[in-house]
Motif scaffolding. Sequence first.
Motif: not given
Length: 90
Positions: A68-71, A23-28, A7-14, A30-35
């Motif tokens: 890096x892109x999301x940051x 900015x909230x999408x970027x935080x989400x 859900x975060x990846x799909x809506x964050x990308x949109x 980043x967290x998904x990629x770290x996990x």
Amino acid sequence: LAVLAAFVEFLGGLAMVFGILVRPAAVGLILVMLVAIAKVHWPNGFFINWGLQPGKGHGYEMNLALIAMALAVLVGGAGILSIDRLINPW
């Protein structure tokens, strides 16, 4: 939690494409990629496996590029042509 990550990846990308709440999408994202790095990609090393070693998964190189892109978006904002700029001009 996998459904939440998808859900975060799909809506964050949109959100990134349309420039709304980036900015909230970027935080989400980043967290998904770290996990993803911690749970899946870390044992495979750094580099992407281009099929040279069958059965070995991809490393965490691409995940770091996405972080890096999301940051960059998190620090710099959505940009001048975004919906975020229309909602909050400063």
